[in-house]
Design a protein around this motif. Sequence first.
Motif, PDB file in Angstrom:
ATOM      1  N   GLU A  37      51.714  58.766  52.000  1.00 14.35           N
ATOM      2  CA  GLU A  37      52.602  58.205  53.028  1.00 14.35           C
ATOM      3  C   GLU A  37      52.047  58.520  54.416  1.00 14.35           C
ATOM      4  O   GLU A  37      51.673  59.656  54.705  1.00 14.35           O
ATOM      5  N   GLY A  38      51.964  57.511  55.258  1.00 13.57           N
ATOM      6  CA  GLY A  38      51.592  57.724  56.645  1.00 13.57           C
ATOM      7  C   GLY A  38      50.111  57.905  56.919  1.00 13.57           C
ATOM      8  O   GLY A  38      49.692  58.015  58.067  1.00 13.57           O
ATOM      9  N   GLU A  39      49.307  57.881  55.862  1.00 13.02           N
ATOM     10  CA  GLU A  39      47.894  58.210  56.009  1.00 13.02           C
ATOM     11  C   GLU A  39      47.051  56.941  56.202  1.00 13.02           C
ATOM     12  O   GLU A  39      47.381  55.888  55.662  1.00 13.02           O
ATOM     13  N   ALA A  40      45.944  57.055  56.950  1.00 16.34           N
ATOM     14  CA  ALA A  40      45.019  55.936  57.095  1.00 16.34           C
ATOM     15  C   ALA A  40      43.765  56.214  56.280  1.00 16.34           C
ATOM     16  O   ALA A  40      43.065  57.182  56.527  1.00 16.34           O
ATOM     17  N   VAL A  41      43.520  55.351  55.301  1.00 17.72           N
ATOM     18  CA  VAL A  41      42.397  55.560  54.397  1.00 17.72           C
ATOM     19  C   VAL A  41      41.479  54.351  54.484  1.00 17.72           C
ATOM     20  O   VAL A  41      41.936  53.211  54.519  1.00 17.72           O
ATOM     21  N   GLY A  42      40.164  54.621  54.520  1.00 15.90           N
ATOM     22  CA  GLY A  42      39.196  53.530  54.531  1.00 15.90           C
ATOM     23  C   GLY A  42      38.611  53.338  53.139  1.00 15.90           C
ATOM     24  O   GLY A  42      38.427  54.303  52.401  1.00 15.90           O
ATOM     25  N   LEU A  43      38.351  52.069  52.805  1.00 17.68           N
ATOM     26  CA  LEU A  43      37.644  51.768  51.558  1.00 17.68           C
ATOM     27  C   LEU A  43      36.402  50.979  51.962  1.00 17.68           C
ATOM     28  O   LEU A  43      36.517  49.858  52.464  1.00 17.68           O
ATOM     29  N   VAL A  44      35.229  51.616  51.772  1.00 15.43           N
ATOM     30  CA  VAL A  44      34.005  51.037  52.315  1.00 15.43           C
ATOM     31  C   VAL A  44      33.113  50.556  51.184  1.00 15.43           C
ATOM     32  O   VAL A  44      32.895  51.262  50.204  1.00 15.43           O
ATOM     33  N   GLY A  45      32.604  49.371  51.336  1.00 13.73           N
ATOM     34  CA  GLY A  45      31.660  48.871  50.352  1.00 13.73           C
ATOM     35  C   GLY A  45      31.049  47.579  50.842  1.00 13.73           C
ATOM     36  O   GLY A  45      31.581  46.953  51.756  1.00 13.73           O
ATOM     37  N   GLU A  46      29.933  47.177  50.225  1.00 10.81           N
ATOM     38  CA  GLU A  46      29.333  45.915  50.649  1.00 10.81           C
ATOM     39  C   GLU A  46      29.993  44.759  49.896  1.00 10.81           C
ATOM     40  O   GLU A  46      30.864  44.972  49.050  1.00 10.81           O
ATOM     41  N   SER A  47      29.564  43.533  50.208  1.00 11.98           N
ATOM     42  CA  SER A  47      30.141  42.357  49.547  1.00 11.98           C
ATOM     43  C   SER A  47      29.941  42.465  48.042  1.00 11.98           C
ATOM     44  O   SER A  47      28.870  42.835  47.582  1.00 11.98           O
ATOM     45  N   GLY A  48      30.971  42.176  47.281  1.00  6.79           N
ATOM     46  CA  GLY A  48      30.842  42.200  45.833  1.00  6.79           C
ATOM     47  C   GLY A  48      31.010  43.569  45.226  1.00  6.79           C
ATOM     48  O   GLY A  48      30.818  43.756  44.027  1.00  6.79           O
ATOM     49  N   SER A  49      31.390  44.570  46.042  1.00  5.78           N
ATOM     50  CA  SER A  49      31.533  45.922  45.503  1.00  5.78           C
ATOM     51  C   SER A  49      32.858  46.082  44.764  1.00  5.78           C
ATOM     52  O   SER A  49      33.059  47.062  44.070  1.00  5.78           O
ATOM     53  N   GLY A  50      33.766  45.127  44.930  1.00  6.54           N
ATOM     54  CA  GLY A  50      35.053  45.215  44.238  1.00  6.54           C
ATOM     55  C   GLY A  50      36.170  45.656  45.155  1.00  6.54           C
ATOM     56  O   GLY A  50      37.296  45.838  44.710  1.00  6.54           O
ATOM     57  N   LYS A  51      35.893  45.793  46.461  1.00  5.14           N
ATOM     58  CA  LYS A  51      36.932  46.335  47.338  1.00  5.14           C
ATOM     59  C   LYS A  51      38.086  45.354  47.527  1.00  5.14           C
ATOM     60  O   LYS A  51      39.245  45.757  47.522  1.00  5.14           O
ATOM     61  N   SER A  52      37.780  44.051  47.641  1.00 10.78           N
ATOM     62  CA  SER A  52      38.883  43.087  47.779  1.00 10.78           C
ATOM     63  C   SER A  52      39.639  42.929  46.467  1.00 10.78           C
ATOM     64  O   SER A  52      40.863  42.760  46.464  1.00 10.78           O
ATOM     65  N   THR A  53      38.912  42.988  45.360  1.00  6.62           N
ATOM     66  CA  THR A  53      39.570  42.918  44.051  1.00  6.62           C
ATOM     67  C   THR A  53      40.552  44.069  43.894  1.00  6.62           C
ATOM     68  O   THR A  53      41.683  43.889  43.417  1.00  6.62           O
TER      69      THR A  53
END
Lengths: 338, 326
Positions: A37-53
């Motif tokens: 709750e309340g936290e800002a987390v980054g999810l980093v990856g290149e195209s096709g890494s599965g981050k949008s999935t």
Amino acid sequence: MPQTKPPILQLDDVRLTFRTRAGTVRALNGASLTVHEGEAVGLVGESGSGKSTLARAVLGLNPERSSRIEAGRILIAGRDVTRLSQAEWEAARGHPVAMVFQDPLSFLNPIMRIGRQIAESIERHAPDRRVEQRVGELIELVKLPSSLARAYPHELSGGMRQRALLAVALACEPRLLIADEPTTALDVTTQAEILALLRDLREKLGMAMLLITHDLGIVASACERLYVIYAGRVLEWGRAQDVFGAPAHPYTVGLFHAARADRDAQGRFATIGGEPPDLGETAQGCPFAPRCPKAMAECARAMPHASVLADGETHAVRCWLYPPTRESETAVERLGEA
Amino acid sequence: MRRFLVARLGWAIPVILAILIVNFLIIHIVPGNPIQALIGDFPAPPGYADQVRHEFGLDRPVLTQLGLYLLNLAKGQLGFSFANRQPVLGLIIERAQFTLLLMLPALAAAALLGIVMALAAAPRAGSLYDSGLTALSLVGFSLPIFWLGQLLVIVFAIKLRLLPAQGMFSLRTRLTGWAYILDVGWHLILPMFAVTIYYVAIVARVARASVLDALSQDFVLTAKAKGLSRRHVLWRHVLPNALIPVVTVIGYNFGYSLTGAILVETVFAWPGLGNLFITSIGNRDYPVLQGIFLLTAIAVVIANVATDLIYAALDPRVRAAGFRHA
């Protein structure tokens, strides 16, 4: 750091496949991630890494007929949403988790007024509010002139559209906002404005954020913790300051070199050689091994367990270069809480 | 919006004028002689044909006739029918009513049905229902309308004796009031059904493709992410975005529907414009043919303008572009 806040989102070893004409694609291959709750987390990856999935899986937005969660669990505020039906998803989306997308033009309905698109969220999630007044408040909250309620998307600039899209998501009154590449389609100055706005809104609304991006600079400026994802696996995670201070995984190191536009001995820009792997193959070992400058025999054989790094219990990596932590399970558990 | 409309209608005038001139010349180039058709095989004295030809002004040079025709048109006179011995305007208007009575409800039903079928099928693309619909609409689209019409007559009128085979009224009766309306409605069922089937197939095919396209647009994901129900997303977001190609098809067909009913009207002996058109060709009845051409040209132009206006109503981007270029 908010040590005690409960998790709003937990992904636990999620495996997700897409069925395509060319065969099965493993888009997420055991991805774990926690946002408190309340936290800002980054999810980093290149195209096709599965981050949008991954982001779409959290809202059940992957195509229902071709995608399947094979294993693992997704918990939203403690509720297991892994196996929801489409009807159950309809009731669950928007609150407590809402989402903004990458391209603010194509993700807004081109023939509906901005105000109406915001109003739909309000009517769905806070029907007892006075809708028109609330639309005005939200438009002002994202720092747009309230007259824009009557505008259509094509009448706005890219940055204004992204603000409008943000207002649509905020109208759901989310406790977690997932922002999928929210600044990629914008120019640099507009990017900075949107990031500043996101930071403001988080403080004002006490909302958690999962920021999905390929841009390490954005993570540095906006996130407290980050996860590095590659080929559907999380390779490294921890407090932003720790990961930025001492990136551990060779892939993360490569990303940092590329992001800083470092040059190699011949004066060329540093890049990560090779291509991301074909996700159709059943990979046994570390997915980065074929491109890794430090690959060893073990790397192809199996994916290593997590190693908690020495600098506090706020940074972990899955790489054979680091000795697996003895008390790994508990330490990693605790790291998730961090 | 007014400038947009004026500009579009302004364009229509030279278009209609060009159509008139080309049609006039084509009719006169086609072999055949209206006088012969008028007199028939009756042995007339040699001077009679010349007299009739002079009466109708057909002995003047073609260009003079064209000039006179345009001049009369400008005065609002469409001429006099050789064969029917009555003014063209009244004749055409009378028949056009019957055609509209047949075509308007058929097109409206086809539009509604086609869109609803597409909305049901497209979200389940590839399912049995969807494949069945695609196959059916292909069949409906490929069936020659005159053949379908005759089939309907054989089954429902001749074998089952449920519905009348021909015409618009029951013969040898003088009905008035509700009985008259019911009688016409009774005669309307079969021809309207034939027309509707054909247009449903056309509308459903286009609508399915455009609903499918709209479903794959990114804004649908935003609408779902807000928590809107599937039905709400389909009707409020997908359908309005999918309507434009459908409106094009309906508008385009509406323009032609005045004469487009030629085959159906012939099969069912429906006394509309299509029927008049066929008999007028047989009679080389130039003024009537020209009148029908004029009406068709105007109807097509009006349908096109109306289509553009509906675009503008549906899509704010079209409105913006219309103001800029018009």
